[in-house]
Design a protein around this motif. Structure first.
Motif, PDB file in Angstrom:
ATOM      1  N   GLY A  89       0.838  -1.196   0.000  1.00  0.00           N
ATOM      2  CA  GLY A  89       0.000   0.000   0.000  1.00  0.00           C
ATOM      3  C   GLY A  89       0.871   1.244   0.000  1.00  0.00           C
ATOM      4  N   ASN A  90       0.230   2.377  -0.129  1.00  0.00           N
ATOM      5  CA  ASN A  90       0.952   3.643  -0.108  1.00  0.00           C
ATOM      6  C   ASN A  90       1.419   3.938   1.321  1.00  0.00           C
ATOM      7  OD1 ASN A  90       1.552   6.429   0.083  1.00  0.00           O
ATOM      8  ND2 ASN A  90       0.452   6.745  -1.841  1.00  0.00           N
ATOM      9  N   VAL A  93      -0.011   7.160   2.974  1.00  0.00           N
ATOM     10  CA  VAL A  93      -1.406   7.001   3.370  1.00  0.00           C
ATOM     11  C   VAL A  93      -1.493   6.196   4.656  1.00  0.00           C
ATOM     12  CG1 VAL A  93      -3.581   5.960   2.694  1.00  0.00           C
ATOM     13  CG2 VAL A  93      -2.252   7.193   1.014  1.00  0.00           C
ATOM     14  N   SER A  94      -0.713   5.124   4.712  1.00  0.00           N
ATOM     15  CA  SER A  94      -0.729   4.282   5.901  1.00  0.00           C
ATOM     16  C   SER A  94      -0.269   5.066   7.131  1.00  0.00           C
ATOM     17  CB  SER A  94       0.159   3.071   5.656  1.00  0.00           C
ATOM     18  OG  SER A  94       0.455   2.428   6.839  1.00  0.00           O
ATOM     19  N   ALA A  97      -2.969   7.324   8.316  1.00  0.00           N
ATOM     20  CA  ALA A  97      -4.005   6.545   8.992  1.00  0.00           C
ATOM     21  C   ALA A  97      -3.590   6.232  10.425  1.00  0.00           C
ATOM     22  CB  ALA A  97      -4.271   5.256   8.221  1.00  0.00           C
ATOM     23  N   PHE A 100      -4.057   9.187  12.708  1.00  0.00           N
ATOM     24  CA  PHE A 100      -5.453   9.436  13.051  1.00  0.00           C
ATOM     25  C   PHE A 100      -5.942   8.436  14.083  1.00  0.00           C
ATOM     26  CE2 PHE A 100      -6.056  11.956   9.104  1.00  0.00           C
ATOM     27  CZ  PHE A 100      -6.655  13.027   9.702  1.00  0.00           C
ATOM     28  N   ILE A 101      -5.654   7.160  13.838  1.00  0.00           N
ATOM     29  CA  ILE A 101      -6.154   6.114  14.735  1.00  0.00           C
ATOM     30  C   ILE A 101      -5.602   6.347  16.137  1.00  0.00           C
ATOM     31  CG2 ILE A 101      -6.097   3.646  15.221  1.00  0.00           C
ATOM     32  CD1 ILE A 101      -6.081   3.212  12.167  1.00  0.00           C
ATOM     33  N   GLY A 104      -7.285   9.506  17.813  1.00  0.00           N
ATOM     34  CA  GLY A 104      -8.658   9.287  18.269  1.00  0.00           C
ATOM     35  C   GLY A 104      -8.746   8.268  19.384  1.00  0.00           C
ATOM     36  N   ILE A 108     -10.477   8.392  23.212  1.00  0.00           N
ATOM     37  CA  ILE A 108     -11.682   7.615  23.488  1.00  0.00           C
ATOM     38  C   ILE A 108     -11.423   6.575  24.585  1.00  0.00           C
ATOM     39  CG2 ILE A 108     -13.247   5.889  22.503  1.00  0.00           C
ATOM     40  CD1 ILE A 108     -14.016   8.417  21.377  1.00  0.00           C
TER      41      ILE A 108
ATOM     42  N   PHE B 291      -7.010  17.104   6.264  1.00  0.00           N
ATOM     43  CA  PHE B 291      -6.653  15.689   6.332  1.00  0.00           C
ATOM     44  C   PHE B 291      -7.823  14.803   5.946  1.00  0.00           C
ATOM     45  CE2 PHE B 291      -3.583  17.580   9.351  1.00  0.00           C
ATOM     46  CZ  PHE B 291      -2.441  17.258   8.642  1.00  0.00           C
ATOM     47  N   VAL B 292      -9.046  15.247   6.304  1.00  0.00           N
ATOM     48  CA  VAL B 292     -10.215  14.465   5.893  1.00  0.00           C
ATOM     49  C   VAL B 292     -10.251  14.380   4.371  1.00  0.00           C
ATOM     50  CG1 VAL B 292     -12.714  14.271   6.032  1.00  0.00           C
ATOM     51  CG2 VAL B 292     -11.466  15.231   7.928  1.00  0.00           C
ATOM     52  N   ILE B 294      -7.950  13.805   2.419  1.00  0.00           N
ATOM     53  CA  ILE B 294      -7.201  12.629   1.958  1.00  0.00           C
ATOM     54  C   ILE B 294      -8.115  11.416   1.943  1.00  0.00           C
ATOM     55  CG2 ILE B 294      -5.262  11.118   2.461  1.00  0.00           C
ATOM     56  CD1 ILE B 294      -3.994  13.542   3.903  1.00  0.00           C
ATOM     57  N   LEU B 298      -9.412   9.379  -1.365  1.00  0.00           N
ATOM     58  CA  LEU B 298      -9.125   7.953  -1.496  1.00  0.00           C
ATOM     59  C   LEU B 298     -10.416   7.171  -1.705  1.00  0.00           C
ATOM     60  CD1 LEU B 298      -6.483   7.419   1.300  1.00  0.00           C
ATOM     61  CD2 LEU B 298      -6.134   7.106  -1.146  1.00  0.00           C
ATOM     62  N   ASP B 334     -14.207  12.446  19.121  1.00  0.00           N
ATOM     63  CA  ASP B 334     -12.944  11.873  18.668  1.00  0.00           C
ATOM     64  C   ASP B 334     -13.131  10.490  18.048  1.00  0.00           C
ATOM     65  OD1 ASP B 334     -11.002  13.926  19.676  1.00  0.00           O
ATOM     66  OD2 ASP B 334     -12.151  13.502  21.472  1.00  0.00           O
ATOM     67  N   MET B 335     -14.301   9.896  18.296  1.00  0.00           N
ATOM     68  CA  MET B 335     -14.622   8.633  17.626  1.00  0.00           C
ATOM     69  C   MET B 335     -14.501   8.796  16.115  1.00  0.00           C
ATOM     70  SD  MET B 335     -15.502   5.639  18.559  1.00  0.00           S
ATOM     71  CE  MET B 335     -15.353   4.380  17.318  1.00  0.00           C
ATOM     72  N   VAL B 337     -12.480  10.661  14.547  1.00  0.00           N
ATOM     73  CA  VAL B 337     -11.062  10.637  14.147  1.00  0.00           C
ATOM     74  C   VAL B 337     -10.612   9.196  13.942  1.00  0.00           C
ATOM     75  CG1 VAL B 337      -8.752  11.343  14.809  1.00  0.00           C
ATOM     76  CG2 VAL B 337     -10.684  12.763  15.407  1.00  0.00           C
ATOM     77  N   ILE B 338     -11.075   8.304  14.833  1.00  0.00           N
ATOM     78  CA  ILE B 338     -10.715   6.893  14.672  1.00  0.00           C
ATOM     79  C   ILE B 338     -11.295   6.346  13.371  1.00  0.00           C
ATOM     80  CG2 ILE B 338     -10.840   4.590  15.666  1.00  0.00           C
ATOM     81  CD1 ILE B 338     -11.141   5.738  18.348  1.00  0.00           C
ATOM     82  N   GLN B 340     -12.178   7.918  10.751  1.00  0.00           N
ATOM     83  CA  GLN B 340     -11.428   8.523   9.654  1.00  0.00           C
ATOM     84  C   GLN B 340     -10.124   7.758   9.408  1.00  0.00           C
ATOM     85  OE1 GLN B 340     -11.961  12.672  10.578  1.00  0.00           O
ATOM     86  NE2 GLN B 340      -9.917  12.940   9.775  1.00  0.00           N
ATOM     87  N   GLY B 341      -9.388   7.518  10.481  1.00  0.00           N
ATOM     88  CA  GLY B 341      -8.123   6.794  10.370  1.00  0.00           C
ATOM     89  C   GLY B 341      -8.337   5.413   9.796  1.00  0.00           C
ATOM     90  N   LEU B 342      -9.386   4.727  10.256  1.00  0.00           N
ATOM     91  CA  LEU B 342      -9.631   3.370   9.772  1.00  0.00           C
ATOM     92  C   LEU B 342     -10.022   3.380   8.301  1.00  0.00           C
ATOM     93  CD1 LEU B 342     -11.502   1.974  12.876  1.00  0.00           C
ATOM     94  CD2 LEU B 342      -9.285   1.238  12.035  1.00  0.00           C
ATOM     95  N   ILE B 344      -9.060   5.624   6.116  1.00  0.00           N
ATOM     96  CA  ILE B 344      -7.844   5.880   5.360  1.00  0.00           C
ATOM     97  C   ILE B 344      -7.006   4.604   5.280  1.00  0.00           C
ATOM     98  CG2 ILE B 344      -5.700   7.218   5.297  1.00  0.00           C
ATOM     99  CD1 ILE B 344      -7.136   9.495   6.598  1.00  0.00           C
ATOM    100  N   LEU B 345      -6.963   3.866   6.399  1.00  0.00           N
ATOM    101  CA  LEU B 345      -6.156   2.648   6.414  1.00  0.00           C
ATOM    102  C   LEU B 345      -6.712   1.597   5.460  1.00  0.00           C
ATOM    103  CD1 LEU B 345      -3.749   1.268   7.859  1.00  0.00           C
ATOM    104  CD2 LEU B 345      -5.401   0.251   9.400  1.00  0.00           C
ATOM    105  N   ALA B 349      -4.466   2.558   2.364  1.00  0.00           N
ATOM    106  CA  ALA B 349      -3.224   1.786   2.432  1.00  0.00           C
ATOM    107  C   ALA B 349      -3.456   0.308   2.207  1.00  0.00           C
ATOM    108  CB  ALA B 349      -2.562   2.026   3.785  1.00  0.00           C
ATOM    109  N   LEU B 350      -4.594  -0.203   2.673  1.00  0.00           N
ATOM    110  CA  LEU B 350      -4.836  -1.643   2.542  1.00  0.00           C
ATOM    111  C   LEU B 350      -5.836  -1.941   1.439  1.00  0.00           C
ATOM    112  CD1 LEU B 350      -4.962  -2.704   6.282  1.00  0.00           C
ATOM    113  CD2 LEU B 350      -3.305  -3.446   4.601  1.00  0.00           C
TER     114      LEU B 350
END
Lengths: 323, 380
Positions: A89-90, A93-94, A97, A100-101, A104, A108, B291-292, B294, B298, B334-335, B337-338, B340-342, B344-345, B349-350
């Motif tokens: 993958g890129n 991008v990873s 990600a 962000f994860i 957040g 939480i 960032f969103v 991105i 995608l 902030d949920m 944000v998670i 969003q990250g997932l 993007i992942l 990326a995946l």
């Protein structure tokens, strides 16, 4: 006398703010030298800091905190590896990600587990890495300059600070004096050659990424268990990106990386100290300029005005075996 | 070099795979909800109801979506050129500076429909200028655009703090923001449009005409990328920089022009929160929209027709997430944000993780659809 005191004071705070930068910067060094770009240093540091603080608070032990921080950071590094090595993958991008994860989920989970608005409980002394007094520091305190330097600057840091600075020669030795280091650098420059030699590109890159995870875990632990007494939300505050800037500034070399981190740390320490006080000749410098200086310097370096920063050639490119 | 993955039918490539990736991302987010001791299904219901259950909710959803359409388009245009513009955040922030200059000079004398076009130009110009230096460095000096745009995000933040605290803040005020805009600096709301459909919208709902501007821009980006010579050059360069060079396309020119367009689109994002809602320029008004973008680009596969729905999806997450924070004490915004990250992942990326499996399924159902018959033909 007063000048020496002030100088030692500012150098001391330089060291304190440089340590997380240095650990993160070395972390990035392993990964990027192996051809895996990592802009997720920030996220891994943050996750490590949170996991370390949470575990140290629950078990009241700094060592368990450290262990958990490293495990979590390595876990996130492996996610980055899984995406960018196994699934090609890129890498940017990873990394985004991961940031962000981490941003957040630390808030939480922190809120759900401890109910303190995203903070972890304040750590007791046994949950932190305390200051280590080097032998004879007290006795030498009154010796002018040398004694002051020894007791005021070198002594009295936490264990992780000494680990961070010892990691610099260690990283140099690993990268430039061991077989693993040679292969690691080779896989970042020309993975096809490494593959031809019968060495697994993927496994090498995975090991590099694991090293990154360990070091970012240490960086996070330093912030949560040594510098502060617990985790506060978004506590890394862009340090992962400054570490990245330092890595480029140091042209992907360990010893210059240390100096780059110390320079950026010094700018940070100076900007806190100079807040509002006018400088001779220049006049009052806006705090914002001092804060932006690491980034500006890095851009100038990247522009090729202070030497040229050439990244590892295979950086950012997933390896595809030719069929 | 062999292509790593065989081709799938277009509907699977653009519909099925993003959908599966999205579902996996939400499933993992559901696990996080479970981990903090709440019911993920109930959370999903609250989220969707909060976003689409009322006219007011829809107005907020579309308001957030407006930001993400702009930033998503900005990222997408750069993607087509093979560039990764991670600096949308900074470009939008500086775009706000352009708007501040225009509006603060003209809002007492000119009506909004004169100020608005001027502000569009100013925001686009400032955003584009902020992208110019990274673009120049990439084009002429070969410095990696990802790194320079990250650095420029931080520099932009420092510049804006300095400007707001030392220059733009009115005398005697403590808050680091500009003065409140007068009538000429306020965009008309679009609540009446939703009211036409029989939805109840309070006048406070922030949806405004920059939403329409965003849709126009989405259309113009489509025209640019797929219907103009410049767009063809951009795509050629993104596909193969070698081929582009061989075809006589000037490398520095295409990089710089693409980044200027990208920066301009990101800069225009500032119109929506500043002139449409807040009516002043506060600190951190971009708050992650760059960032969103991105994630939106995608998910939308860099096509305007995909970006608009993806932006609305993220608008839904933002609006529904706010409702969720009310209903569930353990979940804050902030949920998002998670999630969003997932997204993007898994969508970024995946994105190839499930491809081999899906290919296998397609190949076993109809070999022709994945191009297996062609290889057989070669052998014969």
């Amino acid at each position: 006398m007063e000048f020496v005191d002030a100088l030692i004071n500012i150098l001391n705070s330089t060291i304190r703010v440089s340590v997380p930068l240095l650990l993160a910067c070395l972390a990035g060094l392993y990964s990027e030298r192996a051809g895996v770009f990592d802009i997720g240093l920030e996220g891994k540091m943050l996750a490590g800091a949170f996991a370390g603080a949470a575990a140290a608070a629950v078990f009241a032990s700094a060592w368990i905190g450290l262990l958990v921080a490293v495990l979590v950071s390595v876990g996130m590094a492996l996610v980055h590896g899984f995406a960018s090595i196994t699934h090609r993958g890129n890498q940017i991008v990873s990394g985004v990600a991961i940031n962000f994860i981490a941003a957040g989920s630390t808030i939480i989970l922190g809120q759900a587990w401890f109910q303190q608005g995203g903070r972890t409980p304040s750590l007791p002394p046994e949950g932190r890495f305390g200051e280590i007094k080097l032998p004879g520091a007290d006795a030498l305190r009154d010796v002018p300059v040398i004694g002051q330097l020894y007791s005021g600057l070198l002594s009295g840091h936490s264990l992780l600070t000494y680990v961070a600075f010892l990691a610099v020669p260690f990283t140099w030795w690993v990268l430039f004096r061991t077989r693993f280091g040679l292969r690691l650098r080779a896989v970042g420059e020309n993975p096809a050659a490494v593959d031809t030699a019968g060495i697994s590109v993927a496994w090498l890159r995975y090991r590099a990424v694991i090293c990154t995870g360990i070091l970012t875990g240490l960086a996070g632990s330093y912030m949560a268990l040594a510098q502060n007494a617990g985790f506060v939300k978004d506590m890394t505050a862009g340090r992962g990106y400054i570490a990245l800037a330092a890595l480029i500034f140091a042209k992907w070399k360990p010893v210059p990386a240390m100096f780059a981190c110390l320079l950026f740390g010094f700018l940070d320490a100076l900007s806190i100290r100079l807040q509002g006080t006018p400088l001779p000749l220049i006049g009052k410098v806006p705090v914002q300029l001092m804060q932006a200086l690491p980034y500006i310097l890095t851009v100038i370096l990247l522009a090729g005005f202070i030497g040229k920063a050439i990244p590892p050639r295979a950086g950012g490119v997933p390896y595809v075996k030719e069929r | 070099m062999s292509t790593p993955y065989a081709k799938l039918p277009a509907w699977a490539d653009y519909g099925l795979i993003p959908l599966i990736n999205l579902l996996v991302a939400f499933a993992v987010a559901g696990l996080v909800v479970l981990l903090v001791g709440e019911n993920p299904l109930r959370a999903a219901v609250i989220l969707v109801e909060g976003a689409f259950g009322s006219g007011q909710g829809i107005a907020y959803t579309l308001f957030y979506a407006t930001n993400f359409i702009f930033t998503g388009l900005a990222v997408a245009v750069a993607f087509h050129c093979g560039l990764f513009n991670i600096g949308g955040e900074g470009q939008a922030y500086i775009g706000g500076l352009g708007i501040a200059i225009v509006v603060l000079s003209f809002d007492s004398t000119l009506p909004w429909w004169v100020v608005f076009p001027l502000a569009i130009i100013a925001s686009a110009l400032f955003g584009a200028l902020w992208a110019l230096i990274p673009a120049y460095l990439q084009a002429k000096r070969g410095s990696h655009i990802v790194i320079t745009t990250i650095m420029f995000n931080f520099i932009a933040a420092s510049v804006m703090v300095y400007m707001l605290v030392n220059v733009l803040k009115p005398m005697g005020s403590m808050a680091p923001q500009t003065r409140q805009f007068l009538e000429g600096g306020q965009l008309p709301k679009l609540g009446w449009l939703l009211a036409e459909f029989g939805l109840k919208v309070r006048p406070s709902a922030p949806l405004n005409i920059s939403f329409l501007l965003a849709l126009v821009m989405a259309f113009l980006v489509w025209v640019l990328i797929w219907r103009t010579r410049l767009g063809y050059e951009i795509r050629t360069y993104g596909f193969s920089s070698k081929a582009a060079r061989y075809a006589g396309i000037s490398e520095p020119r295409i990089i710089i022009v693409t980044m200027l367009i990208s920066g301009a689109l990101a800069g225009m994002m500032a119109l929506n929160p500043i002139m449409g809602d807040q009516h002043n320029v506060p600190l951190d008004f971009v708050s992650g929209a760059g960032f969103v973008g991105i994630a939106v680009a995608l998910m939308g596969r860099s096509h305007p027709a995909g970006i608009v729905p993806a932006a609305i999806l993220f608008g839904m997450l933002y609006q529904g997430g706010a409702e969720l924070a009310f209903e569930m004490p353990n979940i804050s915004r902030d949920m998002i944000v998670i999630i969003q990250g997932l997204v993007i992942l898994f969508a970024g990326a995946l994105e190839n993780m499930f491809r081999p499996t899906i290919q296998g399924i397609f190949a076993s159902i109809s070999p022709g659809s994945v191009g297996i018959t062609a290889t057989k033909g070669e052998r014969a």
